[in-house]
Design a protein around this motif. Structure first.
Motif, PDB file in Angstrom:
ATOM      1  N   ASP A   7     -37.699  -7.025 -19.904  1.00 29.88           N
ATOM      2  CA  ASP A   7     -38.828  -7.379 -19.047  1.00 29.88           C
ATOM      3  C   ASP A   7     -39.871  -8.220 -19.783  1.00 29.88           C
ATOM      4  OD1 ASP A   7     -40.054  -5.549 -20.718  1.00 29.88           O
ATOM      5  OD2 ASP A   7     -40.560  -4.131 -19.134  1.00 29.88           O
ATOM      6  N   GLY A   8     -39.585  -8.610 -21.036  1.00 31.07           N
ATOM      7  CA  GLY A   8     -40.488  -9.433 -21.812  1.00 31.07           C
ATOM      8  C   GLY A   8     -41.445  -8.658 -22.695  1.00 31.07           C
ATOM      9  N   SER A   9     -41.491  -7.346 -22.513  1.00 28.83           N
ATOM     10  CA  SER A   9     -42.387  -6.534 -23.340  1.00 28.83           C
ATOM     11  C   SER A   9     -41.734  -6.217 -24.678  1.00 28.83           C
ATOM     12  CB  SER A   9     -42.742  -5.232 -22.613  1.00 28.83           C
ATOM     13  OG  SER A   9     -41.597  -4.408 -22.484  1.00 28.83           O
ATOM     14  N   ASP A  10     -42.559  -5.799 -25.604  1.00 27.03           N
ATOM     15  CA  ASP A  10     -42.038  -5.343 -26.886  1.00 27.03           C
ATOM     16  C   ASP A  10     -42.840  -4.129 -27.311  1.00 27.03           C
ATOM     17  OD1 ASP A  10     -44.217  -7.313 -27.378  1.00 27.03           O
ATOM     18  OD2 ASP A  10     -43.925  -6.641 -29.440  1.00 27.03           O
ATOM     19  N   GLN A  11     -42.181  -3.219 -27.970  1.00 32.96           N
ATOM     20  CA  GLN A  11     -42.824  -1.990 -28.413  1.00 32.96           C
ATOM     21  C   GLN A  11     -42.279  -1.595 -29.766  1.00 32.96           C
ATOM     22  OE1 GLN A  11     -45.236  -0.098 -26.926  1.00 32.96           O
ATOM     23  NE2 GLN A  11     -45.368  -1.661 -25.344  1.00 32.96           N
ATOM     24  N   PRO A  12     -43.156  -1.107 -30.630  1.00 34.26           N
ATOM     25  CA  PRO A  12     -42.640  -0.537 -31.867  1.00 34.26           C
ATOM     26  C   PRO A  12     -41.911   0.764 -31.545  1.00 34.26           C
ATOM     27  CG  PRO A  12     -45.024  -0.295 -31.741  1.00 34.26           C
ATOM     28  CD  PRO A  12     -44.596  -1.076 -30.525  1.00 34.26           C
ATOM     29  N   VAL A  13     -40.796   0.968 -32.171  1.00 33.69           N
ATOM     30  CA  VAL A  13     -40.041   2.204 -31.970  1.00 33.69           C
ATOM     31  C   VAL A  13     -39.649   2.759 -33.321  1.00 33.69           C
ATOM     32  CG1 VAL A  13     -39.124   1.569 -29.707  1.00 33.69           C
ATOM     33  CG2 VAL A  13     -37.848   0.994 -31.753  1.00 33.69           C
ATOM     34  N   SER A  14     -39.408   4.050 -33.329  1.00 33.41           N
ATOM     35  CA  SER A  14     -39.017   4.669 -34.588  1.00 33.41           C
ATOM     36  C   SER A  14     -37.551   4.454 -34.880  1.00 33.41           C
ATOM     37  CB  SER A  14     -39.320   6.171 -34.534  1.00 33.41           C
ATOM     38  OG  SER A  14     -38.470   6.784 -33.592  1.00 33.41           O
ATOM     39  N   GLY A  15     -36.800   4.095 -33.861  1.00 32.55           N
ATOM     40  CA  GLY A  15     -35.378   3.901 -34.053  1.00 32.55           C
ATOM     41  C   GLY A  15     -34.568   5.177 -33.937  1.00 32.55           C
ATOM     42  N   LYS A  16     -35.234   6.281 -33.609  1.00 26.60           N
ATOM     43  CA  LYS A  16     -34.509   7.543 -33.489  1.00 26.60           C
ATOM     44  C   LYS A  16     -33.744   7.599 -32.179  1.00 26.60           C
ATOM     45  CE  LYS A  16     -37.667  10.231 -36.300  1.00 26.60           C
ATOM     46  NZ  LYS A  16     -38.658  11.309 -36.302  1.00 26.60           N
ATOM     47  N   ILE A  17     -32.524   8.054 -32.286  1.00 25.88           N
ATOM     48  CA  ILE A  17     -31.694   8.263 -31.109  1.00 25.88           C
ATOM     49  C   ILE A  17     -31.861   9.716 -30.692  1.00 25.88           C
ATOM     50  CG2 ILE A  17     -29.343   8.305 -30.203  1.00 25.88           C
ATOM     51  CD1 ILE A  17     -28.717   6.057 -32.231  1.00 25.88           C
ATOM     52  N   ILE A  18     -32.265   9.935 -29.455  1.00 27.81           N
ATOM     53  CA  ILE A  18     -32.494  11.283 -28.946  1.00 27.81           C
ATOM     54  C   ILE A  18     -31.191  11.904 -28.467  1.00 27.81           C
ATOM     55  CG2 ILE A  18     -33.701  12.630 -27.188  1.00 27.81           C
ATOM     56  CD1 ILE A  18     -35.910  10.409 -27.346  1.00 27.81           C
ATOM     57  N   GLN A  19     -30.403  11.130 -27.727  1.00 28.43           N
ATOM     58  CA  GLN A  19     -29.108  11.613 -27.242  1.00 28.43           C
ATOM     59  C   GLN A  19     -28.205  10.431 -26.936  1.00 28.43           C
ATOM     60  OE1 GLN A  19     -28.828  13.308 -23.215  1.00 28.43           O
ATOM     61  NE2 GLN A  19     -30.956  12.671 -22.823  1.00 28.43           N
ATOM     62  N   VAL A  20     -26.911  10.710 -26.908  1.00 33.22           N
ATOM     63  CA  VAL A  20     -25.902   9.699 -26.588  1.00 33.22           C
ATOM     64  C   VAL A  20     -24.958  10.290 -25.549  1.00 33.22           C
ATOM     65  CG1 VAL A  20     -24.028   8.258 -27.463  1.00 33.22           C
ATOM     66  CG2 VAL A  20     -26.004   8.756 -28.929  1.00 33.22           C
ATOM     67  N   VAL A  21     -24.659   9.490 -24.539  1.00 32.29           N
ATOM     68  CA  VAL A  21     -23.699   9.882 -23.506  1.00 32.29           C
ATOM     69  C   VAL A  21     -22.679   8.759 -23.394  1.00 32.29           C
ATOM     70  CG1 VAL A  21     -23.374  10.353 -21.052  1.00 32.29           C
ATOM     71  CG2 VAL A  21     -25.408  11.213 -22.214  1.00 32.29           C
ATOM     72  N   GLN A  22     -21.405   9.105 -23.353  1.00 24.80           N
ATOM     73  CA  GLN A  22     -20.377   8.083 -23.188  1.00 24.80           C
ATOM     74  C   GLN A  22     -19.353   8.539 -22.164  1.00 24.80           C
ATOM     75  OE1 GLN A  22     -17.087   7.170 -26.092  1.00 24.80           O
ATOM     76  NE2 GLN A  22     -18.163   5.204 -26.195  1.00 24.80           N
ATOM     77  N   HIS A  23     -18.923   7.575 -21.354  1.00 22.72           N
ATOM     78  CA  HIS A  23     -17.794   7.820 -20.469  1.00 22.72           C
ATOM     79  C   HIS A  23     -16.727   6.774 -20.770  1.00 22.72           C
ATOM     80  CE1 HIS A  23     -15.377   9.108 -17.146  1.00 22.72           C
ATOM     81  NE2 HIS A  23     -15.215   7.829 -16.829  1.00 22.72           N
ATOM     82  N   ALA A  24     -15.519   7.230 -20.992  1.00 32.89           N
ATOM     83  CA  ALA A  24     -14.394   6.344 -21.270  1.00 32.89           C
ATOM     84  C   ALA A  24     -13.477   6.312 -20.049  1.00 32.89           C
ATOM     85  CB  ALA A  24     -13.625   6.825 -22.497  1.00 32.89           C
ATOM     86  N   LYS A  25     -13.233   5.115 -19.541  1.00 35.77           N
ATOM     87  CA  LYS A  25     -12.287   4.932 -18.436  1.00 35.77           C
ATOM     88  C   LYS A  25     -10.946   4.579 -19.050  1.00 35.77           C
ATOM     89  CE  LYS A  25     -11.338   2.256 -14.262  1.00 35.77           C
ATOM     90  NZ  LYS A  25     -10.936   3.440 -13.510  1.00 35.77           N
ATOM     91  N   ARG A  26      -9.985   5.474 -18.906  1.00 36.07           N
ATOM     92  CA  ARG A  26      -8.671   5.280 -19.508  1.00 36.07           C
ATOM     93  C   ARG A  26      -7.609   4.847 -18.508  1.00 36.07           C
ATOM     94  NH1 ARG A  26     -11.081   9.477 -22.350  1.00 36.07           N
ATOM     95  NH2 ARG A  26     -11.197   9.084 -24.585  1.00 36.07           N
ATOM     96  N   ASP A  27      -7.904   5.031 -17.209  1.00 38.95           N
ATOM     97  CA  ASP A  27      -6.947   4.605 -16.197  1.00 38.95           C
ATOM     98  C   ASP A  27      -7.221   3.153 -15.811  1.00 38.95           C
ATOM     99  OD1 ASP A  27      -9.333   5.022 -14.868  1.00 38.95           O
ATOM    100  OD2 ASP A  27      -8.458   6.131 -13.197  1.00 38.95           O
ATOM    101  N   THR A  28      -6.469   2.623 -14.869  1.00 33.67           N
ATOM    102  CA  THR A  28      -6.623   1.220 -14.479  1.00 33.67           C
ATOM    103  C   THR A  28      -7.379   1.121 -13.155  1.00 33.67           C
ATOM    104  OG1 THR A  28      -4.534   1.145 -13.269  1.00 33.67           O
ATOM    105  CG2 THR A  28      -4.468   0.602 -15.627  1.00 33.67           C
ATOM    106  N   PHE A  29      -7.851  -0.084 -12.904  1.00 34.09           N
ATOM    107  CA  PHE A  29      -8.546  -0.405 -11.659  1.00 34.09           C
ATOM    108  C   PHE A  29      -8.177  -1.838 -11.302  1.00 34.09           C
ATOM    109  CE2 PHE A  29     -12.046  -2.624  -9.593  1.00 34.09           C
ATOM    110  CZ  PHE A  29     -12.375  -1.771  -8.549  1.00 34.09           C
ATOM    111  N   SER A  30      -7.936  -2.089 -10.036  1.00 33.85           N
ATOM    112  CA  SER A  30      -7.727  -3.453  -9.541  1.00 33.85           C
ATOM    113  C   SER A  30      -8.572  -3.622  -8.296  1.00 33.85           C
ATOM    114  CB  SER A  30      -6.255  -3.700  -9.193  1.00 33.85           C
ATOM    115  OG  SER A  30      -5.462  -3.653 -10.359  1.00 33.85           O
ATOM    116  N   GLY A  31      -9.180  -4.795  -8.177  1.00 30.77           N
ATOM    117  CA  GLY A  31     -10.032  -5.034  -7.020  1.00 30.77           C
ATOM    118  C   GLY A  31     -10.154  -6.511  -6.740  1.00 30.77           C
ATOM    119  N   GLN A  32     -10.768  -6.796  -5.587  1.00 24.40           N
ATOM    120  CA  GLN A  32     -10.960  -8.169  -5.135  1.00 24.40           C
ATOM    121  C   GLN A  32     -12.337  -8.241  -4.480  1.00 24.40           C
ATOM    122  OE1 GLN A  32      -9.015 -10.016  -1.449  1.00 24.40           O
ATOM    123  NE2 GLN A  32      -7.519 -10.286  -3.094  1.00 24.40           N
TER     124      GLN A  32
END
Length: 173
Positions: A7-32
């Protein structure tokens, strides 16, 4: 350290990661898409930020194949679009363009990283969407041909969300 946001803003951050969430899609998908956006089933992740002023770093790795076309890929937070290129005429807006790799037995990979400012402590879902201007298929985690042979591959695509702590004071290095 300072992080610059979409959004154009900038903020100083400590760089600490509070939590991580990941979802892995292992199956296939086809679409149009054919000018109507399609949601990639199973290529999404949900996070509940611990703090209202946290930033969420959204990382997507997508494996795809398509023939004689390109697709626009973007992510929505709920129904909110973010991070796409600037609108100009009738051009599609996207975070990543997914293009034809010229070999229907192979797949291409694309990645994006974007820092979002959701300003909530409620659960939020980041979902991958695709769009294009014609009736050609796109395939996720498989090749166009998808032959049952040693040339063909089945891959994994991921959405990873990092909640980042935000500081209220500047840091010096």
């Amino acid at each position: 350290m300072t992080i610059y946001f979409g959004d154009g803003s900038d903020q100083p951050v400590s760089g600490k990661i509070i939590q991580v969430v990941q979802h892995a899609k292992r199956d296939t998908f086809s679409g149009q898409a054919n000018t109507s956006e399609i949601s990639v089933t199973g290529l999404a992740a949900t996070i509940t930020p611990k703090f209202n002023d946290s930033k969420i770093m959204v990382c997507v790795n997508i494996n795809f194949s398509c023939t004689s076309t390109t697709y626009a890929m973007y992510v929505k937070r709920g129904s909110t679009l973010f991070g796409r290129g600037t609108a100009s005429g009738s051009r599609q807006q996207a975070i990543i363009g997914l293009g034809h790799g010229h070999d229907d037995n192979q797949q291409e990979s694309a990645s994006m990283n974007y820092i979002d400012s959701p300003a909530t402590t409620s659960a939020i879902t980041y979902q991958v969407f695709l769009n294009n201007d014609n009736a050609r298929d796109i395939h996720i985690n498989r090749s166009v041909n998808d032959g049952d042979n040693v040339i063909a591959k089945r891959l994994t695509s991921t959405v990873t969300l990092f909640e980042l702590e935000r500081c209220t004071t500047s840091e010096t290095t």
